[in-house]
Design an enzyme around this catalytic site. Structure first.
Site, PDB file in Angstrom:
ATOM      1  N   ASP A 165      -0.314  -7.573   6.681  1.00  0.00           N
ATOM      2  CA  ASP A 165      -0.052  -7.127   7.792  1.00  0.00           C
ATOM      3  C   ASP A 165      -1.094  -6.425   8.191  1.00  0.00           C
ATOM      4  O   ASP A 165      -0.168  -5.173   8.945  1.00  0.00           O
ATOM      5  CB  ASP A 165       1.028  -6.476   7.067  1.00  0.00           C
ATOM      6  CG  ASP A 165       0.606  -5.597   5.487  1.00  0.00           C
ATOM      7  OD1 ASP A 165      -0.507  -5.838   5.667  1.00  0.00           O
ATOM      8  OD2 ASP A 165       1.007  -5.099   4.869  1.00  0.00           O
ATOM      9  N   GLU A 206       0.400 -14.602   3.051  1.00  0.00           N
ATOM     10  CA  GLU A 206       1.458 -13.648   2.395  1.00  0.00           C
ATOM     11  C   GLU A 206       2.684 -13.539   3.427  1.00  0.00           C
ATOM     12  O   GLU A 206       1.912 -11.943   3.879  1.00  0.00           O
ATOM     13  CB  GLU A 206       0.463 -12.794   1.777  1.00  0.00           C
ATOM     14  CG  GLU A 206       1.019 -11.580   1.296  1.00  0.00           C
ATOM     15  CD  GLU A 206       0.004  -9.854   1.303  1.00  0.00           C
ATOM     16  OE1 GLU A 206       0.346  -9.848   1.567  1.00  0.00           O
ATOM     17  OE2 GLU A 206      -0.286 -10.550  -0.464  1.00  0.00           O
ATOM     18  N   GLU A 266       2.144  -1.388   8.988  1.00  0.00           N
ATOM     19  CA  GLU A 266       2.130  -2.873   8.476  1.00  0.00           C
ATOM     20  C   GLU A 266       3.188  -3.908   8.350  1.00  0.00           C
ATOM     21  O   GLU A 266       3.094  -4.922   9.062  1.00  0.00           O
ATOM     22  CB  GLU A 266       1.961  -2.335   6.737  1.00  0.00           C
ATOM     23  CG  GLU A 266      -0.061  -2.694   6.679  1.00  0.00           C
ATOM     24  CD  GLU A 266       0.058  -0.568   7.046  1.00  0.00           C
ATOM     25  OE1 GLU A 266       0.947  -0.011   7.538  1.00  0.00           O
ATOM     26  OE2 GLU A 266      -1.221  -0.255   6.984  1.00  0.00           O
ATOM     27  N   HIS A 277      -4.461   5.003   0.180  1.00  0.00           N
ATOM     28  CA  HIS A 277      -5.311   4.833   1.702  1.00  0.00           C
ATOM     29  C   HIS A 277      -3.675   4.839   2.962  1.00  0.00           C
ATOM     30  O   HIS A 277      -4.395   4.883   3.796  1.00  0.00           O
ATOM     31  CB  HIS A 277      -6.025   3.812   1.966  1.00  0.00           C
ATOM     32  CG  HIS A 277      -5.188   2.532   1.566  1.00  0.00           C
ATOM     33  ND1 HIS A 277      -3.969   1.956   2.943  1.00  0.00           N
ATOM     34  CD2 HIS A 277      -4.998   1.408   0.752  1.00  0.00           C
ATOM     35  CE1 HIS A 277      -3.688   0.762   2.523  1.00  0.00           C
ATOM     36  NE2 HIS A 277      -4.124   0.578   1.049  1.00  0.00           N
ATOM     37  N   ARG A 314      -1.293   5.098   5.697  1.00  0.00           N
ATOM     38  CA  ARG A 314      -1.409   5.872   7.336  1.00  0.00           C
ATOM     39  C   ARG A 314      -0.379   7.330   6.552  1.00  0.00           C
ATOM     40  O   ARG A 314      -0.546   8.351   7.231  1.00  0.00           O
ATOM     41  CB  ARG A 314      -0.693   5.734   8.564  1.00  0.00           C
ATOM     42  CG  ARG A 314      -2.033   5.261   8.778  1.00  0.00           C
ATOM     43  CD  ARG A 314      -2.030   4.142  10.324  1.00  0.00           C
ATOM     44  NE  ARG A 314      -2.991   3.482  10.974  1.00  0.00           N
ATOM     45  CZ  ARG A 314      -4.590   3.166  11.032  1.00  0.00           C
ATOM     46  NH1 ARG A 314      -4.611   2.917   9.969  1.00  0.00           N
ATOM     47  NH2 ARG A 314      -5.478   4.056  11.349  1.00  0.00           N
ATOM     48  N   HIS A 323     -11.542   5.556  -0.465  1.00  0.00           N
ATOM     49  CA  HIS A 323     -10.806   4.615   0.815  1.00  0.00           C
ATOM     50  C   HIS A 323     -12.265   5.975   1.537  1.00  0.00           C
ATOM     51  O   HIS A 323     -12.346   7.043   1.735  1.00  0.00           O
ATOM     52  CB  HIS A 323      -9.641   4.386   0.255  1.00  0.00           C
ATOM     53  CG  HIS A 323      -9.817   4.055   1.973  1.00  0.00           C
ATOM     54  ND1 HIS A 323      -9.869   3.799   3.383  1.00  0.00           N
ATOM     55  CD2 HIS A 323      -8.951   1.980   1.693  1.00  0.00           C
ATOM     56  CE1 HIS A 323      -9.514   3.002   3.694  1.00  0.00           C
ATOM     57  NE2 HIS A 323      -8.560   1.589   3.065  1.00  0.00           N
TER      58      HIS A 323
HETATM   59  C1  UD1 Z   1      -6.696  -0.773   6.602  1.00  0.00           C
HETATM   60  C2  UD1 Z   1      -5.167  -1.345   7.136  1.00  0.00           C
HETATM   61  C3  UD1 Z   1      -4.121  -1.245   6.287  1.00  0.00           C
HETATM   62  C4  UD1 Z   1      -4.415  -2.214   5.024  1.00  0.00           C
HETATM   63  C5  UD1 Z   1      -5.889  -1.213   4.490  1.00  0.00           C
HETATM   64  C6  UD1 Z   1      -6.570  -1.828   3.211  1.00  0.00           C
HETATM   65  C7  UD1 Z   1      -3.845  -1.194   9.646  1.00  0.00           C
HETATM   66  C8  UD1 Z   1      -3.116  -0.946  10.185  1.00  0.00           C
HETATM   67  N1  UD1 Z   1      -4.865  -0.585   8.617  1.00  0.00           N
HETATM   68  O1  UD1 Z   1      -6.036   0.668   6.819  1.00  0.00           O
HETATM   69  O2  UD1 Z   1      -2.958  -2.602   6.481  1.00  0.00           O
HETATM   70  O3  UD1 Z   1      -3.940  -1.970   3.777  1.00  0.00           O
HETATM   71  O4  UD1 Z   1      -6.977  -1.736   5.870  1.00  0.00           O
HETATM   72  O5  UD1 Z   1      -7.625  -0.707   3.242  1.00  0.00           O
HETATM   73  O6  UD1 Z   1      -4.627  -2.666  10.002  1.00  0.00           O
HETATM   74  N2  UD1 Z   1     -13.856   2.760   6.867  1.00  0.00           N
HETATM   75  C9  UD1 Z   1     -15.422   2.826   7.070  1.00  0.00           C
HETATM   76  N3  UD1 Z   1     -15.775   1.503   6.107  1.00  0.00           N
HETATM   77  C10 UD1 Z   1     -14.475   0.746   5.860  1.00  0.00           C
HETATM   78  C11 UD1 Z   1     -13.421   0.824   6.202  1.00  0.00           C
HETATM   79  C12 UD1 Z   1     -13.013   2.168   6.906  1.00  0.00           C
HETATM   80  O7  UD1 Z   1     -15.957   3.922   7.422  1.00  0.00           O
HETATM   81  O8  UD1 Z   1     -15.230  -0.556   5.292  1.00  0.00           O
HETATM   82  C13 UD1 Z   1     -13.175   3.971   8.144  1.00  0.00           C
HETATM   83  C14 UD1 Z   1     -13.712   3.932   9.579  1.00  0.00           C
HETATM   84  O9  UD1 Z   1     -13.185   5.656  10.100  1.00  0.00           O
HETATM   85  C15 UD1 Z   1     -12.375   3.456  10.064  1.00  0.00           C
HETATM   86  C16 UD1 Z   1     -11.335   3.886   9.243  1.00  0.00           C
HETATM   87  O10 UD1 Z   1     -11.739   3.820   7.944  1.00  0.00           O
HETATM   88  O11 UD1 Z   1     -12.091   3.664  11.189  1.00  0.00           O
HETATM   89  C17 UD1 Z   1      -9.505   3.286   8.910  1.00  0.00           C
HETATM   90  O12 UD1 Z   1      -9.951   2.060   9.374  1.00  0.00           O
HETATM   91  P1  UD1 Z   1      -8.923   0.683   9.501  1.00  0.00           P
HETATM   92  O13 UD1 Z   1      -8.419  -0.220   9.438  1.00  0.00           O
HETATM   93  O14 UD1 Z   1      -7.768   1.079  10.719  1.00  0.00           O
HETATM   94  O15 UD1 Z   1      -6.908   1.897   8.890  1.00  0.00           O
HETATM   95  P2  UD1 Z   1      -7.448   1.679   7.058  1.00  0.00           P
HETATM   96  O16 UD1 Z   1      -6.268   3.018   6.336  1.00  0.00           O
HETATM   97  O17 UD1 Z   1      -8.548   1.159   6.473  1.00  0.00           O
HETATM   98  N1  UDP Z   2     -10.629  -3.280  -4.145  1.00  0.00           N
HETATM   99  C1  UDP Z   2     -11.353  -3.166  -4.766  1.00  0.00           C
HETATM  100  N2  UDP Z   2     -12.232  -1.627  -4.286  1.00  0.00           N
HETATM  101  C2  UDP Z   2     -12.208  -0.696  -4.726  1.00  0.00           C
HETATM  102  C3  UDP Z   2     -10.717  -0.352  -4.580  1.00  0.00           C
HETATM  103  C4  UDP Z   2      -9.863  -1.619  -4.321  1.00  0.00           C
HETATM  104  O1  UDP Z   2     -11.965  -3.900  -4.252  1.00  0.00           O
HETATM  105  O2  UDP Z   2     -12.468   0.374  -4.805  1.00  0.00           O
HETATM  106  C5  UDP Z   2      -9.644  -4.095  -4.197  1.00  0.00           C
HETATM  107  C6  UDP Z   2      -8.877  -3.954  -4.668  1.00  0.00           C
HETATM  108  O3  UDP Z   2      -8.211  -4.948  -6.274  1.00  0.00           O
HETATM  109  C7  UDP Z   2      -7.376  -4.904  -3.966  1.00  0.00           C
HETATM  110  C8  UDP Z   2      -8.225  -5.269  -2.724  1.00  0.00           C
HETATM  111  O4  UDP Z   2      -9.261  -4.584  -3.235  1.00  0.00           O
HETATM  112  O5  UDP Z   2      -7.102  -6.235  -4.072  1.00  0.00           O
HETATM  113  C9  UDP Z   2      -6.471  -3.326  -2.358  1.00  0.00           C
HETATM  114  O6  UDP Z   2      -6.725  -3.278  -0.623  1.00  0.00           O
HETATM  115  P1  UDP Z   2      -6.700  -1.754  -0.737  1.00  0.00           P
HETATM  116  O7  UDP Z   2      -5.590  -1.240  -1.242  1.00  0.00           O
HETATM  117  O8  UDP Z   2      -7.445  -1.770   0.365  1.00  0.00           O
HETATM  118  O9  UDP Z   2      -5.484  -2.619   0.548  1.00  0.00           O
HETATM  119  P2  UDP Z   2      -3.946  -2.997   0.603  1.00  0.00           P
HETATM  120  O10 UDP Z   2      -3.921  -3.945  -0.538  1.00  0.00           O
HETATM  121  O11 UDP Z   2      -3.401  -1.570   0.726  1.00  0.00           O
HETATM  122  O12 UDP Z   2      -3.774  -3.919   1.564  1.00  0.00           O
END
Ligand code: UD1
Ligand code: UDP
Length: 376
Positions: A98, A120, A134, A216, A218, A249
């Site tokens: 999602d 999924e 999502e 994390h 939004r 995160h």
């Molecule tokens: C995203 C997904 C969310 C998912 C989550 C898992 C969307 C809209 N959101 O949210 O569905 O549950 O990932 O974790 O698709 N960043 C870093 N390094 C990283 C990852 C993120 O610096 O490795 C920071 C960056 O500033 C980036 C920001 O996080 O711009 C947001 O990342 P983004 O993928 O847009 O949103 P998430 O909150 O991570």
């Molecule tokens: N996870 C990880 N390291 C962390 C936190 C989570 O590997 O420090 C793994 C966790 O086991 C799960 C996945 O990341 O499989 C969940 O990711 P996240 O919560 O970012 O996204 P969501 O599942 O809510 O989309």
């Protein structure tokens, strides 16, 4: 004829849940030519997973930008995938779940003429604003997809209720169980080493009750995270026998409030996101888990860990029905009181920590591969 698969993902959870599918397809090179494309919607958190699963992407769009927004992520993914599709010309494109990567890739794949396969599929809250964005990402991917792989009977039924062709749907279990099994097997290898597991073993006082926290979403940014941090402060202050461990995160909307509000509390450890095996290790040593994560809600029941979910809705009702998950939203008093109930009421704790696994037997990926193999 060899079928050409392109498996596309971009964030940490998609990578964890698609890695076993990549591995499974790669077992049959005589039947499938399988390539991996990462959008790198996440960078560091994606790379951690690629390292652990030993996957080198064939295409890396490297799209993550600091504090990116939904508009540019979506537009960049669609625009940049055009070249990949034109070069590889996949027959099947696999997307997961999602995220923005999922939704944008499904549309781009549809433009390319490939068959779109949604792993999924079918999870629904029926509230388009929760989780945001999502719920809509998953629904849009569902509409565009040709084949749907829901993890449970409930998610299959959601698709049937939307009049999806029954022959295009296969219940597989969740590939996260396949990933957990891969991890359990790999950490037992004699040559396996993980610096983060060593760091945790050295730094954690396992005689205390470990509360593992992640967050994390939004819809929790802003006041939600301020309230979550207040609840964690209360829990830490009221209960000196607990240790809160929080791998934070990397989203700046999470980092800022969490490090501002929770730094310098003696029994709260704020740490960097953990490698997958280290996080699984920490889950299995935790007394309870407080999270708004989707994936963690699926992993924790099979490890027998109670989960308090900091959301008002869930598209994963199976673990709630099984009794291992309770929705607590971001209300300070509710998070604090439900945590303290689990800390202090043994019967309640034992009831919630019974092992359940509503998400399959770890054969989701082989079921998907078999399904694709039999297609004309
Ligand atoms: C995203 C997904 C969310 C998912 C989550 C898992 C969307 C809209 N959101 O949210 O569905 O549950 O990932 O974790 O698709 N960043 C870093 N390094 C990283 C990852 C993120 O610096 O490795 C920071 C960056 O500033 C980036 C920001 O996080 O711009 C947001 O990342 P983004 O993928 O847009 O949103 P998430 O909150 O991570
Ligand atoms: N996870 C990880 N390291 C962390 C936190 C989570 O590997 O420090 C793994 C966790 O086991 C799960 C996945 O990341 O499989 C969940 O990711 P996240 O919560 O970012 O996204 P969501 O599942 O809510 O989309």
């Amino acid at each position: 004829m060899i079928k050409k698969n392109l498996i596309v993902f971009g964030t940490r959870p998609e990578a964890i849940k698609m890695a076993p599918l990549v591995k499974e397809f790669q077992r049959y090179p005589d039947k499938f030519k399988t390539k991996v494309c990462v959008t790198a919607q996440h960078r560091e958190m994606l790379d951690q997973v690629l390292d652990f699963f030993e996957i080198t992407p064939d295409y890396d769009l490297d799209l993550m930008r600091p504090n990116q927004n939904l508009y540019s992520v979506t537009a960049d993914i669609i625009t940049n995938l055009k070249e990949v599709f034109e070069e590889f010309k996949p027959d099947y494109v696999f997307v997961h779940g999602d995220t923005s990567t999922t939704m944008a890739t499904s549309i781009a794949a549809f433009y390319s003429g490939a068959k779109v396969c949604h792993v999924e599929a079918g999870l629904r809250t029926f509230n388009k604003l929760s989780p945001f964005p999502e719920e809509m990402n998953r629904r849009i991917a569902g509409v565009v997809s040709d084949y749907h792989f829901p993890p449970t009977a409930t998610s299959k039924q959601n698709l049937f209720n939307e009049n999806v062709d029954k022959a295009s749907v296969l219940v597989t279990g969740n590939t996260v169980i396949d990933a957990l099994n891969y991890s359990a097997k790999k950490v037992k290898r004699s040559d396996f080493q993980d610096a983060e597991i060593s760091m945790l073993t050295e730094n954690l006082d396992l005689s205390k009750k470990i509360i593992l926290v992640t967050g994390h979403r939004r819809e929790n940014h802003g006041q939600g995270f301020i309230d979550i941090c207040q609840a964690l402060r209360n829990i830490a202050t009221n209960n000196s026998d607990v240790e809160i461990v929080y791998p934070v995160h990397l989203n700046p909307n999470v980092q800022k409030p969490v490090y501002e509000l929770l730094d310098n509390i003696s029994n709260i450890q704020l740490i960097k996101p953990l490698s997958y095996p280290a996080f699984v290790w920490l889950m299995s040593h935790a007394y309870l888990i407080i999270t708004d994560s989707g994936g963690v809600q699926e992993e924790a029941p099979s490890l027998g860990k109670p989960v308090l979910v900091m959301r008002d809705t869930t598209e994963r009702p199976e673990a709630v029905a099984a009794g291992t998950v309770i929705l607590v939203g971001t209300d300070v008093d509710k998070i604090t009181s439900e945590t303290e109930k689990l800390l202090n009421n043994k019967d309640h704790y034992l009831e919630m920590s019974a092992r359940h696994n509503p998400y399959g037997d770890g054969t989701a990926c082989s079921k998907i591969v078999e399904f694709i193999e039999t297609l004309a």
